[in-house]
Design an enzyme around this catalytic site. Structure first.
Site, PDB file in Angstrom:
ATOM      1  N   HIS A 169       0.827  -1.205   0.000  1.00  0.00           N
ATOM      2  CA  HIS A 169       0.000   0.000   0.000  1.00  0.00           C
ATOM      3  C   HIS A 169       0.867   1.263   0.000  1.00  0.00           C
ATOM      4  O   HIS A 169       0.633   2.191  -0.768  1.00  0.00           O
ATOM      5  CB  HIS A 169      -0.925  -0.037   1.222  1.00  0.00           C
ATOM      6  CG  HIS A 169      -1.579   1.263   1.560  1.00  0.00           C
ATOM      7  ND1 HIS A 169      -2.639   1.773   0.840  1.00  0.00           N
ATOM      8  CD2 HIS A 169      -1.324   2.165   2.538  1.00  0.00           C
ATOM      9  CE1 HIS A 169      -3.006   2.932   1.376  1.00  0.00           C
ATOM     10  NE2 HIS A 169      -2.219   3.194   2.405  1.00  0.00           N
ATOM     11  N   HIS A 174       1.126   5.372  -1.934  1.00  0.00           N
ATOM     12  CA  HIS A 174       1.569   6.674  -1.417  1.00  0.00           C
ATOM     13  C   HIS A 174       2.823   7.236  -2.077  1.00  0.00           C
ATOM     14  O   HIS A 174       2.882   8.417  -2.425  1.00  0.00           O
ATOM     15  CB  HIS A 174       1.844   6.572   0.086  1.00  0.00           C
ATOM     16  CG  HIS A 174       0.612   6.506   0.920  1.00  0.00           C
ATOM     17  ND1 HIS A 174      -0.260   7.559   1.044  1.00  0.00           N
ATOM     18  CD2 HIS A 174       0.101   5.508   1.684  1.00  0.00           C
ATOM     19  CE1 HIS A 174      -1.262   7.220   1.853  1.00  0.00           C
ATOM     20  NE2 HIS A 174      -1.076   5.974   2.249  1.00  0.00           N
ATOM     21  N   GLU A 214      -5.839   9.371   0.966  1.00  0.00           N
ATOM     22  CA  GLU A 214      -6.218   7.954   0.871  1.00  0.00           C
ATOM     23  C   GLU A 214      -7.226   7.667  -0.255  1.00  0.00           C
ATOM     24  O   GLU A 214      -7.072   6.698  -0.978  1.00  0.00           O
ATOM     25  CB  GLU A 214      -6.784   7.444   2.203  1.00  0.00           C
ATOM     26  CG  GLU A 214      -5.752   7.335   3.321  1.00  0.00           C
ATOM     27  CD  GLU A 214      -4.639   6.300   3.070  1.00  0.00           C
ATOM     28  OE1 GLU A 214      -4.762   5.476   2.142  1.00  0.00           O
ATOM     29  OE2 GLU A 214      -3.632   6.351   3.790  1.00  0.00           O
ATOM     30  N   SER A 233      -3.992   1.340  -4.424  1.00  0.00           N
ATOM     31  CA  SER A 233      -3.488   0.048  -3.953  1.00  0.00           C
ATOM     32  C   SER A 233      -4.627  -0.958  -3.774  1.00  0.00           C
ATOM     33  O   SER A 233      -4.438  -1.987  -3.143  1.00  0.00           O
ATOM     34  CB  SER A 233      -2.703   0.224  -2.647  1.00  0.00           C
ATOM     35  OG  SER A 233      -3.562   0.657  -1.615  1.00  0.00           O
TER      36      SER A 233
HETATM   37  N1  H2B Z   1      -0.694   5.326  10.672  1.00  0.00           N
HETATM   38  C1  H2B Z   1       0.055   4.731   9.750  1.00  0.00           C
HETATM   39  N2  H2B Z   1       1.157   4.068  10.125  1.00  0.00           N
HETATM   40  N3  H2B Z   1      -0.266   4.799   8.452  1.00  0.00           N
HETATM   41  C2  H2B Z   1      -1.338   5.468   8.021  1.00  0.00           C
HETATM   42  O1  H2B Z   1      -1.592   5.520   6.801  1.00  0.00           O
HETATM   43  C3  H2B Z   1      -2.162   6.110   8.982  1.00  0.00           C
HETATM   44  C4  H2B Z   1      -1.808   5.995  10.348  1.00  0.00           C
HETATM   45  N4  H2B Z   1      -3.221   6.828   8.640  1.00  0.00           N
HETATM   46  N5  H2B Z   1      -2.600   6.555  11.292  1.00  0.00           N
HETATM   47  C5  H2B Z   1      -3.823   7.750   9.532  1.00  0.00           C
HETATM   48  C6  H2B Z   1      -3.880   7.187  10.939  1.00  0.00           C
HETATM   49  C7  H2B Z   1      -5.115   8.225   8.900  1.00  0.00           C
HETATM   50  O2  H2B Z   1      -6.088   7.215   8.857  1.00  0.00           O
HETATM   51  C8  H2B Z   1      -5.760   9.475   9.498  1.00  0.00           C
HETATM   52  C9  H2B Z   1      -4.863  10.628   9.629  1.00  0.00           C
HETATM   53  O3  H2B Z   1      -6.390   9.169  10.704  1.00  0.00           O
HETATM   54 FE    FE Z   2      -2.337   4.935   3.539  1.00  0.00          FE
END
Ligand code: H2B
Ligand code: FE
Length: 308
Positions: A169, A174, A214, A233
């Site tokens: 992913h 990203h 996302e 992804s």
């Molecule tokens: N933590 C990690 N390690 N990867 C992420 O993509 C992620 C996260 N997304 N914590 C965050 C939360 C996102 O869902 C939002 C900002 O809450």
């Molecule tokens: Fe992500």
């Protein structure tokens, strides 16, 4: 009073062990939850994130044959779809990742190599992370142009499904966008707004993050294309998101921030950005409307936050 927030890059070292569920102890419906060999392997890889400190090179992981096969399955499936569904920025960068960072089906690319590449492109760097961080910590990292990346691979039993972020992913979804200067600016803008924000505002910014970084889609000429990593992804949702099944609404942060969303099903609504620059400007405007008694600026020379 203002919640604590990182002021220097090294303050991010304190996030290492604050991971949410599924970080170490996999939740029970996770495909790998009952596989002791998978769990042991995960623990081995997450040791790196546990002890990682700012400025160190990210240690190399020797991926197993099984891990490479899982990566290859995801890689082949998704790269076949990118030409029809990924935004032009993603498609522009992808061949550069193949050329410079070891992207391809025969090996799993290394975070350290990618981090150096991104640093050259936009100043973004990667930090290894044990699992899900809180929204606050995760967004705060973006203020420093730091993206917290997992380093382990999803369970081999279902290569095209994972209930949590994994390396596939991060690398396919990203990483390509963080090589784009406008997208880097956009992401940092959300991060800066999150520093010292109230819990309610963190929730709003996390929702904006969700519907952009996302699950964002954007207009591109007379088409719409995906730029969100959750879409890029996910072979099923990628096609679905751009079809006429879900609703498409214009990207207006104040509205996006209030939108409820499911996390285990396809999204019923997506927001369409006109461009990353336009989206950044709108997020900045939104951030200014939030209730915070100071504003902030990132000083890239000293890698620290200045209060204004
Ligand atoms: N933590 C990690 N390690 N990867 C992420 O993509 C992620 C996260 N997304 N914590 C965050 C939360 C996102 O869902 C939002 C900002 O809450
Ligand atoms: Fe992500």
């Amino acid at each position: 009073s203002t919640p604590w927030f990182p002021r220097k890059m090294i303050d991010l070292d304190s996030f290492a062990e604050k991971v949410l569920e599924m970080g170490e102890e996999l939740s029970s419906d996770h495909p790998g939850a009952k596989d002791p060999i998978y769990r042991a392997r995960r623990n081995e890889i997450t040791q790196i994130a546990r002890t990682y400190k700012t400025g160190q090179p990210i240690p190399h992981v020797e991926y197993t044959k099984q891990e490479v096969e899982t990566w290859a399955a995801v890689f082949e499936k998704l790269t076949g779809m990118f030409p029809n569904f990924a935004c032009r920025e993603h498609q522009h960068v992808f061949p550069l990742l193949v050329q410079n960072c070891g992207y391809g089906p025969s090996q799993v690319p290394q975070l350290e190599v990618i981090s150096k590449f991104l640093k050259d492109c936009t100043g973004f760097t990667l930090r290894p992370v044990m699992g899900l961080l809180t929204s606050r910590d995760f967004l705060n990292g973006l203020a420093f142009r730091v993206f917290h990346s997992t380093q382990y691979i999803r369970h081999h039993s279902s290569p095209l499904y994972t209930p949590e972020p994994d390396l596939c992913h991060e690398l396919l979804g990203h990483v390509p966008l963080f090589a784009n200067p406008d997208f880097a600016d956009f992401s940092q803008e959300i991060g800066l707004a999150s520093l010292g924000a109230s819990d309610e505002d963190i929730e709003r910014l996390a929702t904006i993050y969700w519907f952009t970084v996302e699950f964002g889609i954007c207009r591109q000429g007379d088409q719409i294309r995906a730029y969100g990593a959750g879409l890029l992804s996910s072979f099923g949702e990628l096609e679905y998101s751009l079809s006429d099944k879900p609703e498409h609404r214009p990207f207006e942060p104040a509205k996006v921030a209030q939108q409820k969303y499911p996390i285990t099903e396809y999204q019923p609504v997506y927001f369409v950005a006109e461009s990353f620059k336009d989206a950044q400007m709108r997020v900045r405007e939104f951030a200014n409307s939030l209730n915070r008694p100071f504003s902030v600026r990132y000083n890239a020379y000293t890698e620290s936050i200045e209060l204004l």
